[in-house]
Design an enzyme around this catalytic site. Structure first.
Site, mmCIF file in Angstrom:
data_model
loop_
_atom_site.group_PDB
_atom_site.id
_atom_site.type_symbol
_atom_site.label_atom_id
_atom_site.label_comp_id
_atom_site.label_asym_id
_atom_site.label_seq_id
_atom_site.Cartn_x
_atom_site.Cartn_y
_atom_site.Cartn_z
ATOM 1 C CB CYS A 42 15.908 21.603 -38.933
ATOM 2 S SG CYS A 42 15.348 20.625 -37.537
ATOM 3 C CG ASN A 284 7.298 18.275 -34.431
ATOM 4 O OD1 ASN A 284 7.078 19.235 -33.686
ATOM 5 N ND2 ASN A 284 7.901 18.396 -35.590
ATOM 6 C CE1 TYR A 404 15.901 -0.580 -61.946
ATOM 7 C CE2 TYR A 404 14.656 -2.390 -62.924
ATOM 8 C CZ TYR A 404 15.664 -1.442 -63.006
ATOM 9 O OH TYR A 404 16.426 -1.341 -64.139
#
Lengths: 427, 427
Positions: A42, A284, A404
């Site tokens: 990747c 994987n 948050y």
């Protein structure tokens, strides 16, 4: 007892390593046809882009490491020519035969170039393997090409576009289908197309490349196929997707023969049907289960929800589950919303992030989502993915207790804003 | 029909707005005791830090906006002195009485200063409200204090420490308990303490401030209590946490009287018990349901899983669910792992992130997690939170289909690495 693994990248080495962990006495032989094992494929586009300085940075383990640390024999440049399951043997080209008690097939995928006339020219490349990247990089340095063509707007094509733009090339990106990322999602395609335009990548949709256009450099990023010849020739059953069919123990139609990674099918937990989802993370996970079961354990790989993420010229584009069109094709009665919201508090450089959620009108169940933006994209799509694993209704999704604080998000997280909009359409 | 809402910040205004959306004819009156409504209180520490340039940037809506756009009457500096439910009336100090048909109590929380001798001096501040921040900022500018003391290592205390360090002050942070963030998690406390030390904030644990130490500036960030006097005086039942007890429709022991936000309890979906979790996100969700039910709908607020995140001198510190100690107190048989892993590919500036996961040995169910790092912390803790909402077993969690591409994560996400380690202890 000997376990033979065909293929030495993600799925194959996950299988071998997991088998070793569960059974210290098993003899384990991995056969890899190329000279390279265990590297982060990747990362190849980022080598071309210049972010990865040397291919060696992508190497994870060497054959010596596997021999020394895991007692796993890894043979490179050892291509298997045939599987004879009656004799429990694999045959290598020079007549060598290797007996197996258990076999894991992890032969991966390949590009099908045949449909493109002119693809045999020296300025045409793939970007799938170590050698591909090595050759492409040498070509870029030596020939200083200026005009590039990329065939295929899947994630490799989009990453290649970013990489070549970063190297200053003009890029035209051709896609045979109507959508990028093979997602059947006009909303997503529109946003990505707009962004590519801004980054001066020319995107041509509905444009199959049958003959190579004039250019200094071409990258073929379409036509990916599961590498199933070896398995099919041996008589192993394929699924409807064309990849090797397996049970949830990753066992093929031959007892004691397992398959994992880009050559095999995976269950899609939202559609409920097996399909072909060639991704490293899936390889994987499936490889791990194949190795465990080859070593006698009874582990299961439940499947995927179809999550993927790609960076497109700096923009994070992530999807999971089914798009509205895909949901309709899977027999759902889908309804979707798209919203735009700040990804963080404005005074923390909050930028617009776009969220699309799709649900089933009949059951209220969340079916899929897409998140596009500069920040927090991976985290938000992962929340949707986690909800999809558990068939969460939108009503519950809208009440998720998400983190948050102003440096990280907004008090009404974009995901929850989208969920509330979706609820209005469901009631 | 008239709905009266006591409190004009998060829960109160969420309730009023949601009620209006469901019932266009309802008369809605919001009574706020301070001059300020609808502001992002979570941003106040960042005003002190200088990240927010003016308090006005934190204002979301004005009373005029509510009057004009939502037909909601918001009265500021209108403190309610008493609730008489028999007469369906609230009394204001000057003798005014306002009739209600439905009532939402959203009176929030307050700091209890009484235990600290010397806390009435002019250099002692809170950092909870608009006026607190206004006064503190003026003091910083006028007096240029150098040595600050903060009492309480909850999230306000930690954010205040970051803000004051950023302004160049010496900071000593006192915490009465053995742990930061009230989490009963020595692992977390150790990492945060080490980081504070690096940032030259002196942390003194097990050090209740009973008498104010010598300093130029003090911030009281301990002793937060639910503001329940008004409700309790009216005869409304409190829960074991000391906050107002409600049903999952946010209705109190008085029919037609609802409570939401920092004055009320919330169900903890992992422990299965109601508790007091004063956070803005929870206040908005509970307020929304309180408003809907006050308007005659039958919505439910299922509860929270206890997610929170705070930035501590640049480090993201996030927790969700139960810590190991909290899990034991809740009757589970917990087992935990802690791992450190890269948050992204190394060539994308991957940095160490720390993950701790806790599960129940008897059922294999995930019970909680913490994530600490510089990048992706909010996304990862949200994945754990989403899994907790649905009582996901660790075995399933370990197979989550999370997004991977090198700019965003690692092929083995730190969460999944931790889950696999945890599985080893569970089997």
């Amino acid at each position: 007892m000997r376990l033979v693994v065909i293929g030495g990248v993600a799925a194959g080495l996950s299988a071998a390593s997991r088998a070793r962990r569960l059974d210290r006495s098993l003899e384990i032989v991995v056969l890899e046809k190329t000279p390279h094992i265990s590297y982060g494929a990747c990362g190849l586009p980022y080598f071309i882009q210049g972010q990865v300085r040397s291919l060696d940075q992508l190497r994870v383990y060497t054959p010596e490491y596997f021999a020394r640390e895991r007692n796993i024999q890894v043979r490179t440049e050892a291509e298997v020519a045939a599987i004879s399951h009656a004799r429990r043997e694999v045959a290598l080209p020079r007549g060598e035969r290797i007996h197996y008690d258990k076999l894991v097939i992890a032969t991966g995928a390949r590009r099908d170039f045949k449909r493109i006339r002119g693809a045999d020219q020296p300025h045409v490349f793939k970007l799938d393997t170590w050698s591909d990247a090595e050759r492409l990089e040498a070509f870029l340095k030596a020939k200083k090409p200026r005009r590039a063509v990329i065939a295929g707007a899947g994630y490799i094509g989009l990453e290649a576009a970013e990489a070549l733009r970063a190297q200053g090339l003009e890029v035209i990106l051709y896609e045979a289908g109507a959508d990028v990322l093979g997602r059947s999602d006009p909303w997503l395609t529109k946003i990505v197309a707009r962004h590519l335009e801004r980054c001066r990548v020319t995107l041509r949709l509905n444009s199959a490349v049958t003959e190579l256009p004039a250019c200094d450099l071409a990258i073929v990023a379409c036509g990916l196929k599961p590498n199933i010849d070896l398995a099919a020739d041996a008589g192993i059953e394929l699924g409807r997707s064309g990849a090797i069919r397996t049970s949830d123990h990753m066992e093929t139609s031959f007892s004691g023969v397992f398959a994992a990674g880009d050559c095999s099918e995976t269950m899609h937990l939202v559609s409920g049907s097996p399909g072909w989802f060639p991704l490293g993370t899936t390889a994987n996970k499936a490889g791990r289960v194949a190795g465990a079961c080859a070593a006698g354990a009874r582990e299961r790989f439940a499947g995927v929800v179809g999550t993927s993420i790609v960076r497109v010229c700096g923009l994070g584009v992530a999807t999971t589950g089914l798009s509205e069109q895909q949901a309709r094709q899977s027999g759902f009665d889908p309804v979707s919303v798209s919203i735009e919201a700040l990804d963080r508090a404005r005074y923390f450089h909050g930028r617009a992030t776009e969220v699309r959620l799709t649900a089933d009108r009949r059951t209220g169940r969340l079916l899929g989502g897409a998140v596009i933006g500069e920040h927090g994209v991976e985290g938000r799509v992962n929340v949707v993915a986690t909800a999809l694993h558990q068939r969460l209704p939108v009503e519950d999704f809208a009440q998720l207790d998400l983190a948050y604080a102003p440096p990280f998000s907004t008090v009404h997280d974009p995901l929850l804003v989208a969920a509330h909009e979706l609820l209005k359409l469901l009631h």
